[in-house]
Motif scaffolding. Sequence first.
Motif, PDB file in Angstrom:
ATOM      1  N   ILE A  84       1.555  -1.303  -0.282  1.00  0.00           N
ATOM      2  CA  ILE A  84       0.319  -0.658  -0.114  1.00  0.00           C
ATOM      3  C   ILE A  84       0.773   1.089  -0.152  1.00  0.00           C
ATOM      4  O   ILE A  84       1.820   0.935   0.944  1.00  0.00           O
ATOM      5  CB  ILE A  84      -1.170  -0.136   1.239  1.00  0.00           C
ATOM      6  N   ALA A  85       0.653   2.456  -0.942  1.00  0.00           N
ATOM      7  CA  ALA A  85       1.311   3.258  -1.243  1.00  0.00           C
ATOM      8  C   ALA A  85       0.526   5.085  -0.654  1.00  0.00           C
ATOM      9  O   ALA A  85      -0.919   4.608  -1.455  1.00  0.00           O
ATOM     10  CB  ALA A  85       1.984   3.413  -2.421  1.00  0.00           C
ATOM     11  N   CYS A  86       1.649   6.255  -0.589  1.00  0.00           N
ATOM     12  CA  CYS A  86       0.553   7.127  -0.113  1.00  0.00           C
ATOM     13  C   CYS A  86      -0.154   7.403  -1.816  1.00  0.00           C
ATOM     14  O   CYS A  86       0.858   7.242  -2.171  1.00  0.00           O
ATOM     15  CB  CYS A  86       1.201   8.049   0.455  1.00  0.00           C
ATOM     16  N   PRO A  87      -1.655   7.893  -1.732  1.00  0.00           N
ATOM     17  CA  PRO A  87      -1.612   8.236  -3.140  1.00  0.00           C
ATOM     18  C   PRO A  87      -1.744   9.399  -3.350  1.00  0.00           C
ATOM     19  O   PRO A  87      -1.651   9.740  -4.699  1.00  0.00           O
ATOM     20  CB  PRO A  87      -3.157   8.081  -2.702  1.00  0.00           C
ATOM     21  N   ARG A  88      -0.838  10.430  -2.423  1.00  0.00           N
ATOM     22  CA  ARG A  88      -0.616  11.405  -3.067  1.00  0.00           C
ATOM     23  C   ARG A  88       1.174  11.510  -3.262  1.00  0.00           C
ATOM     24  O   ARG A  88       1.800  12.193  -4.860  1.00  0.00           O
ATOM     25  CB  ARG A  88      -0.417  12.830  -2.057  1.00  0.00           C
ATOM     26  N   CYS A  89       1.688  11.354  -2.364  1.00  0.00           N
ATOM     27  CA  CYS A  89       3.518  11.263  -2.891  1.00  0.00           C
ATOM     28  C   CYS A  89       4.233   9.397  -3.167  1.00  0.00           C
ATOM     29  O   CYS A  89       5.242   9.553  -4.205  1.00  0.00           O
ATOM     30  CB  CYS A  89       4.290  11.741  -1.829  1.00  0.00           C
ATOM     31  N   GLY A  90       3.531   8.528  -3.172  1.00  0.00           N
ATOM     32  CA  GLY A  90       3.946   7.288  -3.907  1.00  0.00           C
ATOM     33  C   GLY A  90       4.540   6.337  -2.593  1.00  0.00           C
ATOM     34  O   GLY A  90       4.968   5.372  -2.671  1.00  0.00           O
ATOM     35  N   GLU A  92       5.640   4.062   0.918  1.00  0.00           N
ATOM     36  CA  GLU A  92       5.739   3.009   1.311  1.00  0.00           C
ATOM     37  C   GLU A  92       5.767   3.132   2.414  1.00  0.00           C
ATOM     38  O   GLU A  92       5.624   2.271   3.225  1.00  0.00           O
ATOM     39  CB  GLU A  92       5.539   1.749   0.860  1.00  0.00           C
ATOM     40  N   ASN A  93       5.821   4.506   3.059  1.00  0.00           N
ATOM     41  CA  ASN A  93       6.474   4.818   4.210  1.00  0.00           C
ATOM     42  C   ASN A  93       5.175   5.330   4.851  1.00  0.00           C
ATOM     43  O   ASN A  93       5.020   6.010   5.689  1.00  0.00           O
ATOM     44  CB  ASN A  93       7.417   5.697   4.820  1.00  0.00           C
ATOM     45  N   ILE A  94       4.484   4.247   5.225  1.00  0.00           N
ATOM     46  CA  ILE A  94       2.679   5.046   5.985  1.00  0.00           C
ATOM     47  C   ILE A  94       3.238   3.765   7.472  1.00  0.00           C
ATOM     48  O   ILE A  94       3.649   2.838   8.133  1.00  0.00           O
ATOM     49  CB  ILE A  94       2.168   4.280   5.225  1.00  0.00           C
ATOM     50  N   SER A  95       2.062   4.179   7.925  1.00  0.00           N
ATOM     51  CA  SER A  95       1.887   3.903   8.959  1.00  0.00           C
ATOM     52  C   SER A  95       0.164   3.536   9.681  1.00  0.00           C
ATOM     53  O   SER A  95      -0.556   4.698   8.887  1.00  0.00           O
ATOM     54  CB  SER A  95       2.322   4.108  11.116  1.00  0.00           C
ATOM     55  N   TYR A  96      -0.130   2.327  10.504  1.00  0.00           N
ATOM     56  CA  TYR A  96      -2.174   1.776  10.068  1.00  0.00           C
ATOM     57  C   TYR A  96      -2.483   2.291  11.329  1.00  0.00           C
ATOM     58  O   TYR A  96      -1.830   2.417  12.116  1.00  0.00           O
ATOM     59  CB  TYR A  96      -1.846   1.255   9.868  1.00  0.00           C
ATOM     60  N   ALA A  97      -3.334   3.306  11.630  1.00  0.00           N
ATOM     61  CA  ALA A  97      -4.576   3.669  12.944  1.00  0.00           C
ATOM     62  C   ALA A  97      -5.984   3.840  12.091  1.00  0.00           C
ATOM     63  O   ALA A  97      -6.871   3.758  11.303  1.00  0.00           O
ATOM     64  CB  ALA A  97      -3.760   4.978  12.836  1.00  0.00           C
ATOM     65  N   TYR A 127      -4.838   5.247   6.996  1.00  0.00           N
ATOM     66  CA  TYR A 127      -3.217   5.413   7.318  1.00  0.00           C
ATOM     67  C   TYR A 127      -2.641   6.376   6.958  1.00  0.00           C
ATOM     68  O   TYR A 127      -3.497   7.698   6.370  1.00  0.00           O
ATOM     69  CB  TYR A 127      -2.577   4.683   5.891  1.00  0.00           C
ATOM     70  N   THR A 128      -1.401   6.838   7.592  1.00  0.00           N
ATOM     71  CA  THR A 128      -1.250   8.080   7.578  1.00  0.00           C
ATOM     72  C   THR A 128       0.458   8.288   6.960  1.00  0.00           C
ATOM     73  O   THR A 128       1.280   6.819   7.272  1.00  0.00           O
ATOM     74  CB  THR A 128      -0.800   8.938   9.111  1.00  0.00           C
ATOM     75  N   CYS A 129       1.067   8.924   6.042  1.00  0.00           N
ATOM     76  CA  CYS A 129       2.297   8.982   5.531  1.00  0.00           C
ATOM     77  C   CYS A 129       3.620   9.210   6.562  1.00  0.00           C
ATOM     78  O   CYS A 129       2.642  10.901   6.440  1.00  0.00           O
ATOM     79  CB  CYS A 129       1.748   9.608   3.748  1.00  0.00           C
ATOM     80  N   HIS A 130       3.965   9.352   5.572  1.00  0.00           N
ATOM     81  CA  HIS A 130       5.498  10.030   6.535  1.00  0.00           C
ATOM     82  C   HIS A 130       6.203  11.326   5.821  1.00  0.00           C
ATOM     83  O   HIS A 130       6.871  11.500   6.925  1.00  0.00           O
ATOM     84  CB  HIS A 130       5.711   8.756   7.492  1.00  0.00           C
ATOM     85  N   GLN A 131       6.138   9.978   4.975  1.00  0.00           N
ATOM     86  CA  GLN A 131       6.823  11.989   3.802  1.00  0.00           C
ATOM     87  C   GLN A 131       6.160  12.597   3.785  1.00  0.00           C
ATOM     88  O   GLN A 131       6.270  13.938   3.880  1.00  0.00           O
ATOM     89  CB  GLN A 131       7.245  11.301   2.627  1.00  0.00           C
ATOM     90  N   CYS A 132       4.526  12.940   3.568  1.00  0.00           N
ATOM     91  CA  CYS A 132       4.171  14.159   3.076  1.00  0.00           C
ATOM     92  C   CYS A 132       2.396  14.199   4.503  1.00  0.00           C
ATOM     93  O   CYS A 132       2.368  15.003   3.839  1.00  0.00           O
ATOM     94  CB  CYS A 132       3.286  13.810   1.415  1.00  0.00           C
ATOM     95  N   HIS A 133       2.587  12.889   5.147  1.00  0.00           N
ATOM     96  CA  HIS A 133       2.053  13.354   6.150  1.00  0.00           C
ATOM     97  C   HIS A 133       0.268  13.780   5.633  1.00  0.00           C
ATOM     98  O   HIS A 133      -0.723  14.170   7.338  1.00  0.00           O
ATOM     99  CB  HIS A 133       1.658  14.505   6.872  1.00  0.00           C
ATOM    100  N   LEU A 134       0.106  12.752   4.639  1.00  0.00           N
ATOM    101  CA  LEU A 134      -1.582  12.537   4.189  1.00  0.00           C
ATOM    102  C   LEU A 134      -2.555  11.112   4.452  1.00  0.00           C
ATOM    103  O   LEU A 134      -1.555  10.792   5.038  1.00  0.00           O
ATOM    104  CB  LEU A 134      -1.262  12.473   2.519  1.00  0.00           C
ATOM    105  N   VAL A 135      -3.434  11.980   5.680  1.00  0.00           N
ATOM    106  CA  VAL A 135      -3.951  10.638   6.346  1.00  0.00           C
ATOM    107  C   VAL A 135      -5.175  10.203   5.225  1.00  0.00           C
ATOM    108  O   VAL A 135      -5.775  10.712   4.468  1.00  0.00           O
ATOM    109  CB  VAL A 135      -4.226  10.843   7.870  1.00  0.00           C
ATOM    110  N   PHE A 136      -5.276   8.387   4.430  1.00  0.00           N
ATOM    111  CA  PHE A 136      -6.408   8.225   3.257  1.00  0.00           C
ATOM    112  C   PHE A 136      -6.383   7.205   4.006  1.00  0.00           C
ATOM    113  O   PHE A 136      -6.070   6.465   4.884  1.00  0.00           O
ATOM    114  CB  PHE A 136      -5.298   8.401   2.818  1.00  0.00           C
ATOM    115  N   GLN A 137      -7.242   6.321   3.087  1.00  0.00           N
ATOM    116  CA  GLN A 137      -7.925   5.230   3.208  1.00  0.00           C
ATOM    117  C   GLN A 137      -7.648   4.570   2.321  1.00  0.00           C
ATOM    118  O   GLN A 137      -7.562   4.824   1.198  1.00  0.00           O
ATOM    119  CB  GLN A 137      -9.794   5.130   3.292  1.00  0.00           C
ATOM    120  N   LYS A 138      -7.510   3.165   2.113  1.00  0.00           N
ATOM    121  CA  LYS A 138      -7.290   2.606   1.120  1.00  0.00           C
ATOM    122  C   LYS A 138      -8.545   2.089   0.330  1.00  0.00           C
ATOM    123  O   LYS A 138      -9.414   2.185   1.102  1.00  0.00           O
ATOM    124  CB  LYS A 138      -6.523   1.326   2.034  1.00  0.00           C
TER     125      LYS A 138
END
Length: 138
Positions: A84-90, A92-97, A127-138
């Motif tokens: 699963i990748a961030c939809p904004r920046c791509g 894979e450095n994400i965390s689940y919440a 999910y929260t992206c640690h690069q661009c800080h976007l919070v998203f659902q898969k």
Amino acid sequence: MKDELVTISTYSSAIDAHLAKNKLESEGILAFLFDENMVSLNPLYNISVGGIKLKTLQSDRAQALAVLDYVQDQPYTNEQNEAIACPRCGSENISYAYDSSNRLKSFTGFLVALFTFSLPLLPKDRYTCHQCHLVFQK
């Protein structure tokens, strides 16, 4: 010389603590959880006791930390085993919440959920992206 127990990690969730403990035990490393019952009885005690502590023998410390680091470095995957990748920046450095806020959008939604016994189905995973800080659902 005595082999003492040392804390290698702390958790605020009993589920996360058990997952880590079970992974260590599957690798042949003896592991114990401390303060699990206290935190599970009242999550507010988490701060006062310092979380659920995962402990192992001092002689197994390096190997246990290596196993936990390896697990932590693995990306989250979907049902097709794709990362699963961030939809904004791509990234894979994400965390689940688990998102417990805004579970019920309206009073009508609450009533429907209450009468159909589907309250556990309403929460959303985020999910929260640690690069661009976007919070998203898969």
